[in-house]
Design an enzyme around this catalytic site. Structure first.
Site, PDB file in Angstrom:
ATOM      1  N   CYS A 134       0.836  -1.203   0.000  1.00 24.74           N
ATOM      2  CA  CYS A 134       0.000   0.000   0.000  1.00 24.74           C
ATOM      3  C   CYS A 134       0.871   1.254   0.000  1.00 24.74           C
ATOM      4  CB  CYS A 134      -0.930  -0.025   1.213  1.00 24.74           C
ATOM      5  SG  CYS A 134      -2.018   1.409   1.272  1.00 24.74           S
ATOM      6  N   CYS A 137      -0.443   4.171   2.000  1.00 25.18           N
ATOM      7  CA  CYS A 137      -0.348   3.999   3.466  1.00 25.18           C
ATOM      8  C   CYS A 137       1.084   4.209   3.939  1.00 25.18           C
ATOM      9  CB  CYS A 137      -0.729   2.581   3.898  1.00 25.18           C
ATOM     10  SG  CYS A 137      -2.206   1.903   3.183  1.00 25.18           S
ATOM     11  N   ASP A 138       2.028   3.616   3.246  1.00 20.58           N
ATOM     12  CA  ASP A 138       3.383   3.507   3.792  1.00 20.58           C
ATOM     13  C   ASP A 138       4.442   4.355   3.093  1.00 20.58           C
ATOM     14  OD1 ASP A 138       2.448   1.675   5.644  1.00 20.58           O
ATOM     15  OD2 ASP A 138       2.720  -0.015   4.297  1.00 20.58           O
TER      16      ASP A 138
END
Ligand code: NDP
Length: 312
Positions: A134, A137-138
Site C-alpha cells: 500500500c 499507506c506507507d
C-alpha cells in the site's frame, strides 16, 4: 437455528462502520470478524491519511477503536468465519465455521480484498520491515529513500508516481517488456525523472540486516537470464488485489475481477436485502475512509430495506 435481523460479515472499516450505524438504528447487528479481525489495515504500520487523527494512528489501534465504538452501541461481535451462504430474500442462510447455522433478514458483506503478493518467503520475513502493498499507506516512511514498485498496471504506475513525489528514486519492476497500464499513466511514468522503468525484471528475493536493504532480481527470464542485486530501502507490491467475494459469487453479480457489483454509488446488490460495502465492491479507491463511508451507506440501506419490508 439462530434467527437475526442484520448480519455483517467482515471487520475492516466498512464492517465496523456498518455495525456502528446498524446498532444505533436498533438493527441488533451480529458481526463476524473473519480470518483477519480488523482487516487489511492491521497489516499496515501507521495510518496518517484518515481525517481526525492529526498525529496518525496505528492500523491496529484504529481498528480497536472502531471495534469498541461498535461494541458500545450493542453490536454482537463474534470471532468466526462465514463458510457458506444461501442468499434468499429475507431468509438468508449462513453457516459459520462450517457448523453453526443462522438466518438473517439482511446481510452486509464487507469482506474486503487481499493484496496479491509474489509468494516469496522473503515477503513474509520483511513484512512491515520494508515490504508493503500500500503505497499511499506507507510511502511517507520512505521519504528521500530509494524504493522499487513491482507491477506494470495502473496501480503500479499510480504508486510509482505517488512515491516519486516522496522518494529520491523509484524503480518500477515490470516482468514483461511492456506496461499494461493505460497510455496516459505510462506517459506520466516515462516523463518522471526519478522513476526508472526496468522491463523484464522480476524480484526473486530480498536481503538486509534489520529490514530491506536490497532486492535480488532476475533479468530476462528464460534465455540469457541473469541475476543482479538492486539496493533499495523498500519494496512495494502493486500486482493487483483479489476481492474476497468467492463465497457469494453464486448469487451476486460481480465484475470480471470478482468485485461485487452494486447499483451506482449505493451498496445495493442484485439480491434484495443484501448489501456490499468496502473493498469487496470497490476496485477503484480502496481506502479506509471510502470503505467506512460505504459501510455507513450499507447500514442506512439495510434499515430502509427492513422498514420498507415491514420487517423492522
Ligand atoms: P492489473 O491486473 O491491471 O495489473 C497487474 C500488474 O501486475 C500487471 O502488470 C502484471 O503483469 C503484474 N503482475 C501480476 N503478477 C505478477 C507477478 N507475480 N510478478 C510480477 N508482476 C506481476 O492490476 P492493477 O491493480 O494495476 O489494476 C486493476 C484494475 O484497476 C485495472 O482495471 C486498472 O485499470 C484499474 N485501476 C485504475 C486506476 C485509474 O484509473 N487511475 C488506478 C488503479 C487501478 P503482466 O502484465 O505481465 O500480467
Amino acid at each position: 437455528m439462530e434467527k437475526i435481523k442484520c448480519l455483517i460479515i467482515g471487520s475492516g472499516p466498512a464492517g465496523y462502520t456498518a455495525a456502528i450505524y446498524a446498532a444505533r438504528a436498533n438493527l441488533m447487528p451480529v458481526l463476524y470478524e473473519g480470518v483477519l479481525p480488523g482487516g487489511q489495515l492491521t497489516t499496515t504500520t501507521d495510518i496518517e491519511n484518515f481525517p481526525g487523527y492529526p498525529t496518525g494512528i496505528s492500523g491496529t489501534q484504529m481498528m480497536e477503536d472502531l471495534r469498541n465504538q461498535a461494541l458500545r452501541f450493542g453490536t454482537d461481535i463474534r470471532f468466526g468465519v462465514v463458510t457458506k451462504v444461501e442468499l434468499k430474500q429475507n431468509h438468508n442462510l449462513v453457516v459459520v465455521d462450517g457448523e453453526k447455522e443462522m438466518e438473517a433478514m439482511v446481510i452486509i458483506i464487507s469482506t474486503g480484498a487481499s493484496a496479491k503478493y509474489l509468494g516469496l518467503p522473503d515477503e513474509t520475513k520483511y513484512a512491515g520491515m520494508g515490504v508493503s502493498a500500500c503505497a499511499t499507506c506507507d510511502g511517507f516512511f520512505y521519504r528521500k529513500k530509494t524504493v522499487a514498485v513491482v507491477g506494470g498496471g495502473d496501480t503500479a504506475c499510480e504508486d510509482a508516481l505517488y512515491l516519486s513525489g516522496l522518494c529520491k528514486k523509484v524503480h518500477l519492476l515490470v516482468r514483461k517488456d511492456y506496461l499494461r497500464a493505460s497510455k496516459v499513466m505510462q506517459d506520466r511514468v516515462m516523463r518522471r525523472e526519478n522513476i526508472e522503468v526496468m522491463f523484464k525484471h522480476e524480484v526473486i528475493g530480498l536481503y538486509g540486516e534489520n529490514g530491506v536493504e536490497g532486492a535480488m532480481l532476475l533479468k530476462n527470464r528464460g534465455a540469457e537470464e541473469e541475476e543482479l542485486s538492486l539496493p533499495i530501502d523498500g519494496l512495494f507490491l502493486a500486482i493487483g488485489h483479489n476481492p474476497n467475494s468467492k463465497l457469494f459469487s453464486e448469487y451476486l453479480h460481480t465484475d470480471k475481477e470478482g468485485y461485487i457489483k452494486t447499483e451506482g454509488a449505493t451498496p445495493i446488490t442484485n439480491v434484495p436485502g443484501v448489501f456490499a460495502a468496502g473493498d469487496v465492491a470497490d476496485p477503484r479507491y480502496r481506502q479506509a475512509i471510502t470503505a467506512a463511508a460505504s459501510g455507513c451507506k450499507a447500514a442506512m440501506e439495510a434499515e430502509r430495506y427492513l422498514v420498507e419490508n415491514d420487517a423492522n
